[in-house]
Scaffold this motif. Structure first.
Motif, PDB file in Angstrom:
ATOM      1  N   ARG A 246      44.846   9.234  73.888  1.00 35.68           N
ATOM      2  CA  ARG A 246      43.942   9.619  72.808  1.00 35.68           C
ATOM      3  C   ARG A 246      42.581   8.948  72.966  1.00 35.68           C
ATOM      4  O   ARG A 246      42.456   7.740  72.906  1.00 35.68           O
ATOM      5  CB  ARG A 246      44.539   9.227  71.462  1.00 35.68           C
ATOM      6  N   PRO A 247      41.531   9.747  73.158  1.00 29.76           N
ATOM      7  CA  PRO A 247      40.196   9.171  73.303  1.00 29.76           C
ATOM      8  C   PRO A 247      39.507   9.029  71.945  1.00 29.76           C
ATOM      9  O   PRO A 247      39.959   9.577  70.945  1.00 29.76           O
ATOM     10  CB  PRO A 247      39.478  10.228  74.137  1.00 29.76           C
ATOM     11  N   ILE A 248      38.415   8.319  71.949  1.00 31.09           N
ATOM     12  CA  ILE A 248      37.561   8.258  70.764  1.00 31.09           C
ATOM     13  C   ILE A 248      36.776   9.554  70.705  1.00 31.09           C
ATOM     14  O   ILE A 248      36.286  10.045  71.717  1.00 31.09           O
ATOM     15  CB  ILE A 248      36.611   7.049  70.841  1.00 31.09           C
ATOM     16  N   ALA A 249      36.659  10.119  69.517  1.00 27.23           N
ATOM     17  CA  ALA A 249      35.860  11.325  69.322  1.00 27.23           C
ATOM     18  C   ALA A 249      34.590  10.943  68.573  1.00 27.23           C
ATOM     19  O   ALA A 249      34.637  10.183  67.601  1.00 27.23           O
ATOM     20  CB  ALA A 249      36.642  12.357  68.520  1.00 27.23           C
ATOM     21  N   PHE A 250      33.453  11.435  69.027  1.00 23.12           N
ATOM     22  CA  PHE A 250      32.194  11.280  68.304  1.00 23.12           C
ATOM     23  C   PHE A 250      31.953  12.580  67.548  1.00 23.12           C
ATOM     24  O   PHE A 250      31.873  13.649  68.156  1.00 23.12           O
ATOM     25  CB  PHE A 250      31.024  11.014  69.252  1.00 23.12           C
ATOM     26  N   VAL A 251      31.855  12.500  66.231  1.00 20.16           N
ATOM     27  CA  VAL A 251      31.603  13.680  65.410  1.00 20.16           C
ATOM     28  C   VAL A 251      30.153  13.631  64.943  1.00 20.16           C
ATOM     29  O   VAL A 251      29.740  12.693  64.265  1.00 20.16           O
ATOM     30  CB  VAL A 251      32.560  13.741  64.200  1.00 20.16           C
ATOM     31  N   SER A 252      29.395  14.640  65.351  1.00 22.13           N
ATOM     32  CA  SER A 252      27.981  14.732  64.992  1.00 22.13           C
ATOM     33  C   SER A 252      27.815  15.749  63.874  1.00 22.13           C
ATOM     34  O   SER A 252      28.352  16.859  63.951  1.00 22.13           O
ATOM     35  CB  SER A 252      27.142  15.186  66.191  1.00 22.13           C
ATOM     36  N   THR A 253      27.071  15.347  62.837  1.00 17.50           N
ATOM     37  CA  THR A 253      26.796  16.229  61.710  1.00 17.50           C
ATOM     38  C   THR A 253      25.341  16.073  61.297  1.00 17.50           C
ATOM     39  O   THR A 253      24.640  15.168  61.755  1.00 17.50           O
ATOM     40  CB  THR A 253      27.688  15.907  60.491  1.00 17.50           C
ATOM     41  N   ARG A 254      24.908  16.954  60.408  1.00 15.98           N
ATOM     42  CA  ARG A 254      23.561  16.859  59.823  1.00 15.98           C
ATOM     43  C   ARG A 254      23.701  17.143  58.334  1.00 15.98           C
ATOM     44  O   ARG A 254      24.360  18.096  57.927  1.00 15.98           O
ATOM     45  CB  ARG A 254      22.618  17.876  60.470  1.00 15.98           C
TER      46      ARG A 254
ATOM     47  N   VAL B  72      19.308  14.869  57.770  1.00 11.74           N
ATOM     48  CA  VAL B  72      19.579  13.554  58.362  1.00 11.74           C
ATOM     49  C   VAL B  72      20.766  13.679  59.317  1.00 11.74           C
ATOM     50  O   VAL B  72      21.855  14.112  58.911  1.00 11.74           O
ATOM     51  CB  VAL B  72      19.882  12.506  57.267  1.00 11.74           C
ATOM     52  N   ASP B  73      20.550  13.318  60.589  1.00  8.05           N
ATOM     53  CA  ASP B  73      21.611  13.381  61.595  1.00  8.05           C
ATOM     54  C   ASP B  73      22.565  12.207  61.444  1.00  8.05           C
ATOM     55  O   ASP B  73      22.169  11.108  61.063  1.00  8.05           O
ATOM     56  CB  ASP B  73      21.014  13.359  63.003  1.00  8.05           C
ATOM     57  N   ASN B  74      23.829  12.453  61.767  1.00  8.58           N
ATOM     58  CA  ASN B  74      24.859  11.419  61.713  1.00  8.58           C
ATOM     59  C   ASN B  74      25.801  11.611  62.895  1.00  8.58           C
ATOM     60  O   ASN B  74      26.190  12.730  63.212  1.00  8.58           O
ATOM     61  CB  ASN B  74      25.639  11.539  60.395  1.00  8.58           C
ATOM     62  N   CYS B  75      26.143  10.532  63.571  1.00 11.67           N
ATOM     63  CA  CYS B  75      27.133  10.572  64.640  1.00 11.67           C
ATOM     64  C   CYS B  75      28.088   9.411  64.406  1.00 11.67           C
ATOM     65  O   CYS B  75      27.670   8.256  64.388  1.00 11.67           O
ATOM     66  CB  CYS B  75      26.468  10.454  66.013  1.00 11.67           C
TER      67      CYS B  75
END
Length: 76
Positions: free
Chosen positions: A8-16, A21-24
Motif C-alpha cells: 500500500r503506497p501513500i496517495a496524494f489527493v489534490s483538490t481545489r 485554494v489548492d490543497n494536496c
C-alpha cells in the motif's frame, strides 16, 4: 490496478476549494476496490467534527486527483 496498491503506497489527493485554494494532502490509507470498473478509495476523517479540507473540497466541487507515490519519490 492491484499491483499499484501492493504494498500500500501513500496517495496524494489534490483538490481545489470553491475559492480557488489548492490543497494536496497525503493519505496512508488508500486501496484499490475494483479493477473493472477501476475504483479506488481513500479514507478521509474529520477534524473537530467537521470534514477535513480534502473532503470538503471534494464534496463542494466533485473534482479531485489521486497520485500514488512511486519508488523514486519515496527515496527522496
Amino acid at each position: 490496478m492491484t499491483s499499484a496498491f501492493v504494498p500500500r503506497p501513500i496517495a496524494f489527493v489534490s483538490t481545489r476549494s470553491l475559492a480557488g485554494v489548492d490543497n494536496c494532502a497525503p493519505f496512508s490509507y488508500s486501496m484499490g476496490v475494483s479493477r473493472d470498473p477501476m475504483v479506488l478509495a481513500v479514507s478521509i476523517g474529520e477534524r473537530d467534527g467537521q470534514p477535513k479540507d480534502s473532503a470538503r473540497n471534494i464534496l463542494d466541487t466533485r473534482v479531485f486527483v489521486v497520485n500514488l507515490v512511486t519508488e523514486g519519490i519515496a527515496e527522496r
